[in-house]
Design an enzyme around this catalytic site. Structure first.
Site, PDB file in Angstrom:
ATOM      1  CG  HIS A 125      60.742   3.694  59.841  1.00 24.03           C
ATOM      2  ND1 HIS A 125      60.934   5.054  59.744  1.00 24.03           N
ATOM      3  CD2 HIS A 125      59.398   3.513  60.000  1.00 24.03           C
ATOM      4  CE1 HIS A 125      59.773   5.679  59.823  1.00 24.03           C
ATOM      5  NE2 HIS A 125      58.820   4.775  59.979  1.00 24.03           N
TER       6      HIS A 125
ATOM      7  CG  HIS B 268      60.387   5.804  63.739  1.00 27.43           C
ATOM      8  ND1 HIS B 268      60.205   4.496  63.350  1.00 27.43           N
ATOM      9  CD2 HIS B 268      59.157   6.368  63.703  1.00 27.43           C
ATOM     10  CE1 HIS B 268      58.936   4.284  63.092  1.00 27.43           C
ATOM     11  NE2 HIS B 268      58.270   5.408  63.294  1.00 27.43           N
TER      12      HIS B 268
ATOM     13  CB  CYS C 162      40.847   6.052  56.648  1.00 29.52           C
ATOM     14  SG  CYS C 162      42.405   5.255  56.195  1.00 29.52           S
TER      15      CYS C 162
ATOM     16  CB  CYS D 179      43.960   7.841  58.783  1.00 27.51           C
ATOM     17  SG  CYS D 179      44.777   8.041  57.202  1.00 27.51           S
TER      18      CYS D 179
ATOM     19  CB  CYS E  71      42.099   7.352  52.730  1.00 28.51           C
ATOM     20  SG  CYS E  71      43.458   7.879  53.811  1.00 28.51           S
TER      21      CYS E  71
ATOM     22  CG  HIS F 260      46.327   4.661  54.313  1.00 34.37           C
ATOM     23  ND1 HIS F 260      45.944   5.604  55.245  1.00 34.37           N
ATOM     24  CD2 HIS F 260      47.340   3.956  54.869  1.00 34.37           C
ATOM     25  CE1 HIS F 260      46.687   5.459  56.336  1.00 34.37           C
ATOM     26  NE2 HIS F 260      47.541   4.476  56.130  1.00 34.37           N
TER      27      HIS F 260
ATOM     28  CE  LYS G 121      56.176   7.421  52.707  1.00 35.46           C
ATOM     29  NZ  LYS G 121      54.777   7.854  52.939  1.00 35.46           N
TER      30      LYS G 121
ATOM     31  CE  LYS H 153      58.471  -3.625  57.808  1.00 36.73           C
ATOM     32  NZ  LYS H 153      57.697  -4.315  58.886  1.00 36.73           N
TER      33      LYS H 153
END
Length: 648
Positions: free
Chosen positions: A18, A21, A126, A129, A143, A146, A296, A299
């Site tokens: 994405h 990256h 988690c 993670c 967490c 998440h 942020k 999808k």
């Protein structure tokens, strides 16, 4: 010869590439090219992280084996990079036999040193993670990454004595302030170390619940924790512990990571290196997130930016330029179609592209495409351009090398914009009409030489476009890059060959039409029946004089200018309006002005706007600006006036 090694994090292959990256890898590529331009030997490493629970889950979901799954996604990453102009020297995979071998060797060495022990542990695990959290690390029992409730797992595992090295790490970071940069992330790590939440690190998973990993060399019933395995790629790819390997030449390296993986790289990794008796990396360079309208990417929200599709649409080099110029390294930045088009049109089409187009066409018209002679006597205006070029290139060199990419490019664009103004002030068309051929030649040579230097400087960011610009100027390349170093260019003038035949035109950065904003994005509202206007009310956008008099506009001096702590595109200003205390005013000028450039300037302010909060800070007033070619220019006064003076 000096050497330079830059690494990206190795990307986890539970999902496809994405924008995040792409940004990290393009930045790494630009840094590697920048150091090549300094004449250094460089090594640029990237790759993929392929072990752990999430890989097994993703493979099961796709009904393939873990190896088949990671092969497919890893190949997508490897295939994407050349399409974005990225030229990495190595691509490491954690499923490579060579990597596995060196991970086991490292584990055995730390185990033999007494820093790995076996124990029973109950912790909050988690799966997202793939790590255990202590009670102190959880946020309201969830967490922190998440925001889900971890599963409490009690099992026997191997642990790395990380706590043994935490006091040393804290002292090292305090004594080496540039070890983690920007400073905000250094402070974040120090806060972690001072919190008391960090303990020894669980570095194994029993094969009874996970087999997809590297087997521990001292216990075949366990595999290595994915983060302990992944971090070792930085030295396994360099051939650590192997005679004649790249490790001796290129370690310590520079690391480049996003802020979400700060802890493993800033805490786990240096303590691991210390336990093995190895030198630490040079710097940990940490960048922020790419957002879409301050949200942020996700999808589920449908706002994910596809890097390849975007690069193909706008051009690879223009896309690379946007990413490095738009994000202030370390902070979050917005990526929208509008912001890309605005940036590309303003900087590339209007500034750089227009400069090349108009100067090359004038040289073709007045000198038949031949570079005129370098002037024997330097005119004061030409000298000013030569000195400005050296200054701007020096600033670019210093800033870019400190990962201040946006500021470095902005300093270079000071020269680009000055060259366009130089064209206007010198008026080559008028010189030609007046028959001042010698002066005309001096002006065009000055422009062409400065343009050559700009092309050399932008090569790390826009390699293909830079080479095209140099070819248009008949400048020879060496191995697909400028034949001179950046330091040579800063220290010299007159490298453009007189008498060379150069291009008669240039259209490297065509202007992009701004698409119409889709009104369909908002729910349609029922049309209201239009009421007839009273005859006494003026039509159009007119206001009466009393309404105009109600606007209180004053002149003030900027005393303080700094970035808004919660909004990267907004500046927080303190302005003296002749009152008892300065006014705090927030203004969207961060994309157009460096904060320090505003301090001491007089600005026009609407002073009687109702105060309102913007991203947590109160703003009381508005700084007036004018828009030109997608850029904001401050409205100011021609000569200093007392603070608080009204605008009549």
């Amino acid at each position: 010869m000096n050497s330079f090694c830059i690494t990206t994090p190795i990307y986890y292959v539970n999902a496809r590439p994405h924008l995040g990256h792409a940004y990290t890898t393009i930045v790494a590529d630009a840094l590697a090219r920048y150091h090549k331009l300094l004449g250094e030997e460089t090594f640029f490493l990237t790759g993929t992280d392929e072990h752990g629970d999430k890989i097994v889950q993703a493979a099961e979901k796709n009904k393939v084996t873990p190896q088949e799954f990671v092969d497919g996604i890893s190949n997508e990453f490897r295939a994407l990079w050349p399409k974005l102009g990225i030229a990495n020297d190595a691509f490491v995979r954690t499923t490579d036999a060579h990597h596995k071998k060196l991970v086991q060797k490292f584990l055995q060495q730390v185990y033999n040193n007494g820093d790995i022990y076996f124990g029973e542990f109950g912790g909050h695990y988690c799966y997202g993670c793939e790590r255990f959290y202590t009670e102190k690390e959880l946020e309201n029992g969830l967490c922190p990454q998440h925001l889900t409730k971890p599963e409490f797992i009690s099992e026997k595992n191997y642990f790395f004595r990380m706590s043994k090295y935490l006091p040393w790490l804290k002292q090292y970071i305090e004594e080496n302030p540039n070890f983690i940069r920007p400073e905000r992330y250094r402070n974040e790590v120090l806060a972690m170390l001072e919190s008391g939440a960090l303990e020894d690190l669980c570095i194994s998973r029993p094969k009874s619940r996970l087999t997809w990993g590297i087997e521990l060399p001292f216990d075949k019933d366990y595999v290595c924790y994915v983060w302990f395995d992944a971090l070792l790629n930085y030295i396994s790819a360099l051939g650590w512990s192997e005679e004649g390997s790249r490790f001796e030449q290129f370690w310590p390296a520079e690391h480049l990571v996003a802020k979400d993986i700060l802890k493993p790289h800033a805490v786990f990794w240096p303590t691991m290196l210390k336990a093995a008796g190895l030198p630490l990396y040079k710097h940990l360079n940490v960048h922020g997130y790419w957002l879409v309208r301050d949200t942020k990417m996700s999808k589920s929200l449908g706002n994910v930016v596809d890097p390849l599709e975007t690069a193909q649409r706008f051009g690879v080099d223009a896309f690379r330029y946007f990413l490095l110029r738009e994000m202030t390294f370390g902070s979050d930045a917005n990526c929208t179609e509008e912001s890309m088009i605005t940036r590309m049109n303003a900087d590339l089409a209007n500034d750089l592209g227009n400069l090349y187009s108009r100067v090359l066409s004038m040289n073709a018209k007045y000198f038949e495409g031949i570079v005129p002679a370098m002037p024997a006597v330097e005119h004061e205006d030409d000298k000013a351009i030569r000195e400005l070029a050296a200054e701007c290139m020096h600033n670019y060199r210093q800033l870019f090398g400190q990962t201040l990419f946006a500021q470095g490019l902005d300093s270079l664009w000071v020269l680009v914009r000055a060259l366009n103004k130089y064209v206007d002030s010198q008026a080559p068309w008028a010189l030609a009409k007046q028959g001042q051929t010698e002066r005309l030649g001096a002006v065009l040579y000055t422009l062409l030489e400065a343009m050559r230097k700009v092309a050399v400087c932008v090569w790390p960011v826009m390699p293909t476009a830079a080479c095209a610009m140099l070819e248009q100027l008949a400048v020879p390349l060496r191995d697909g890059m400028p034949a001179t170093t950046l330091d040579e260019e800063i220290a010299s003038w007159g490298g453009l060959a007189c008498g060379a035949h150069i291009a008669a035109a240039s259209n490297l950065f065509p202007r992009i039409d701004m698409p119409k904003v889709e009104a369909a994005a908002k729910p349609a509202k029922a049309k209201k029946e239009k009421k007839p206007e009273p005859e006494a009310i003026a039509t159009g956008n007119n206001i009466d004089f009393d309404a105009f008099k109600a606007v209180d506009m004053r002149i003030g001096t900027v005393l303080v200018a700094e970035k808004h702590p919660n909004a990267d595109r907004i500046l927080r200003l303190e302005i003296d309006l002749g009152e008892e205390a300065p006014r705090q005013i927030l203004s969207g000028l961060a994309d157009f002005y460096q904060p320090e450039a505003l301090v001491g300037r007089q600005v026009c302010v609407v002073a009687n706007l109702a105060p309102r909060k913007i991203r947590g800070l109160l703003s009381h007033g508005m700084v007036l600006t004018a828009e030109k070619d997608g850029k904001l220019e401050l409205l100011t006064v021609g000569a200093p006036v007392p603070n608080g003076s009204g605008i009549a």
